[in-house]
Design a protein around this motif. Structure first.
Motif, short mmCIF file in Angstrom:
data_model
loop_
_atom_site.label_atom_id
_atom_site.label_comp_id
_atom_site.label_asym_id
_atom_site.label_seq_id
_atom_site.Cartn_x
_atom_site.Cartn_y
_atom_site.Cartn_z
N ASP A 308 78.51 -26.25 -79.95
CA ASP A 308 79.74 -27.03 -80.07
C ASP A 308 79.67 -28.42 -79.43
O ASP A 308 80.47 -29.29 -79.76
CB ASP A 308 80.92 -26.27 -79.44
CG ASP A 308 81.28 -25.01 -80.22
OD1 ASP A 308 80.54 -24.67 -81.16
OD2 ASP A 308 82.29 -24.37 -79.88
N CYS A 309 78.73 -28.62 -78.50
CA CYS A 309 78.64 -29.94 -77.86
C CYS A 309 77.79 -30.91 -78.68
O CYS A 309 77.68 -32.09 -78.33
CB CYS A 309 78.10 -29.83 -76.43
SG CYS A 309 76.43 -29.22 -76.32
N SER A 310 77.20 -30.44 -79.80
CA SER A 310 76.43 -31.31 -80.70
C SER A 310 77.16 -31.41 -82.03
O SER A 310 78.14 -30.71 -82.26
CB SER A 310 75.01 -30.75 -80.86
OG SER A 310 75.02 -29.51 -81.52
N PRO A 311 76.71 -32.28 -82.96
CA PRO A 311 77.55 -32.62 -84.11
C PRO A 311 77.75 -31.57 -85.20
O PRO A 311 78.65 -31.70 -86.01
CB PRO A 311 76.84 -33.85 -84.71
CG PRO A 311 76.03 -34.41 -83.60
CD PRO A 311 75.59 -33.23 -82.80
N GLY A 312 76.93 -30.52 -85.28
CA GLY A 312 77.08 -29.53 -86.35
C GLY A 312 78.41 -28.79 -86.27
O GLY A 312 79.19 -28.95 -85.33
#
Length: 468
Positions: A308-312
């Motif tokens: 969740d902390c990355s763009p996916g």
């Protein structure tokens, strides 16, 4: 303490990353500030499914005469919550076992990147230690998004965590937002007797889904007694009285005041990227997410970000695959793995919503396929025409498929109905294998099953439908 890999966060991205890294020969530590398994196992995917199952069982009891059985019963709200927590605790203990099995050190505390290769861990008692590793994986997840005019107080204006452990069942509830979290809790509470109103800012509920799916869910929810307001926004809440008064603005600019015992804010999640050492270490972010390459590596080599902390997409299964890919990329660089991992295809990620009826989808919606320039063939199969659905007393919903008219490429699949979350994997694998409509039509599907609806919908797209 020196490791090869340190993972910050033990959710559905963090713990698979740690396990895969260990399998590949790395010495691994995982840092967790609360409970192993993260939000998904403890406060998200797993306990909500337990609540949904209890709600579904209660629905069966209420409508048992439809099946020729006379059964009566009442919902014990406290027992329902207790069962949900028990399921979550069991799964969290399962992750503890997996950590021991894979010889992964668990360090309890709050992890913050101190420098490249160094993570400072602050324990619950305030004591600090620094652990070192060549590679670091940031898997800090997300939390309930707060709107400025809808501040959560944990009592009358709540997020998903509080909704899972309310001490008493509210008589009425306003659910703000109709994504997966909103519609799942709306179903749970409505089925147990709470009067539920959904307020959605967009023109339709479950707005990321195909438009026909949205229409069907709205129809089914209204039939269940859930009130739905679309093109509406909560402007303010007044919690000074016994319950909550929410001022709701409609599309035409007029306002209405809704009253309820509690307001559930379900307007999405926001990444946990504050105070973890990003700025101090020049790790780049954009729009509240950590920027990564196709192998999940951040702007700083050796530091990865997943979930969740990355763009996916903010989904557990996305986080897991991203974590495994990050571990395999490190192993490739260290010559512990013979090939680079396959980067994720974010257009072939299944989305599942576990309300009743369930929703499952993958690939292009009809609108998106047209906007992408495809000439398309669309087929639908209503479960009303399914023998298995009729036998199960679950004829709501349909399967919808979208194919490229020129080559038969499988562009998208959208389902709403009972158990469709168990059916969507066929479409995901088919699309991964670049399967065409021809192969789906000629793969013999078992009868009677709900799953043959996919083949029947494909037949409908090509004018070959047998059962409709």
């Amino acid at each position: 303490m020196a490791y090869d890999v340190i993972v910050i966060g033990s959710g559905p991205g963090g713990y698979p990353a740690a396990i895969r890294a260990s399998q590949l020969g790395f010495k691994v530590a995982i840092i967790e500030k609360e409970s192993l398994g993260g939000i998904c196992l403890n406060w998200g995917c797993i306990p909500t499914k337990a609540l949904l199952k209890s709600a579904q069982v209660y629905e069966y009891v209420k409508h048992s005469t439809n099946y020729g059985i006379n059964a009566t019963g009442t919902a014990d709200f406290g027992a329902v919550i207790k069962r949900s927590r028990g399921v979550a605790d069991k799964m969290s203990k399962g992750v503890q076992f997996l950590m021991k099995k894979n010889k992964i050190d668990v360090i309890m505390g709050y992890g913050k990147i101190k420098a490249k290769g160094q993570v400072e861990v602050t324990a619950a008692d305030g004591s600090k230690q620094v652990v070192e590793a060549k590679y670091i994986v940031i898997a800090t997840g997300g939390r309930s998004r707060e709107l400025p005019n809808l501040k959560q107080d944990g009592q009358k204006v709540i997020g998903y965590r509080e909704a899972m452990v309310l001490p008493n069942q509210p008589k009425s509830m306003i659910v703000v937002g109709s994504g997966a979290i909103g519609v799942e809790f709306a179903y749970v509470y409505n089925s147990m007797g709470t009067k539920v109103t959904i307020v959605e800012f967009m023109p339709r509920v479950v707005p990321v889904e195909d438009e026909e799916i949205s229409k069907e869910l709205e129809k089914q929810y209204k039939k269940q007694g859930i009130e739905i307001m679309t093109n509406a926004s909560v402007e303010s809440v007044d919690t000074s009285g016994a319950g909550v008064k929410a001022l709701v603005k409609k599309q035409d600019g007029s306002t209405v005041t809704l009253e309820a015992d509690v307001v559930l804010s379900a307007v999405g999640v926001v990444a946990n990227i504050e105070n973890i050492g990003l700025e101090e270490n020049a790790i780049k972010t954009e729009k509240g997410k950590i920027i990564v390459d196709q192998y999940q590596q951040t702007s700083v080599p050796g530091i990865y970000a997943i979930g969740d902390c990355s763009p996916g997409q903010a989904l557990a299964h996305v986080a897991s695959k991203e974590g495994i890919n990050a571990a395999e990329h490190m192993a490739y660089l260290e010559k512990k793995h013979h090939h680079l991992p396959d980067p994720l295809d974010y257009n072939n990620i299944p989305g599942c919503t576990y309300c009743t009826p369930e929703i499952a989808s993958v690939g292009y919606t009809e609108k998106a396929a047209k906007e992408a320039g495809y000439d398309i063939k669309v087929g639908k199969f209503p479960f009303m025409a399914s023998g298995k659905a009729s036998a199960a007393g679950a004829t709501e919903g349909f399967v919808k498929v979208i194919y490229d008219a020129k080559y038969g490429e499988f562009l998208g699949c959208h389902m709403i109905g009972t158990n469709v979350t168990e059916m969507i994997a066929e479409a995901v694998v088919a699309r991964k294998l670049e399967t065409t409509a021809h192969e789906i039509l000629n793969a013999v599907h078992p009868h009677p099953t709900m799953s043959e609806g996919l083949k029947e919908a494909t037949a409908a797209a090509y004018g070959e439908a047998i059962d409709i």
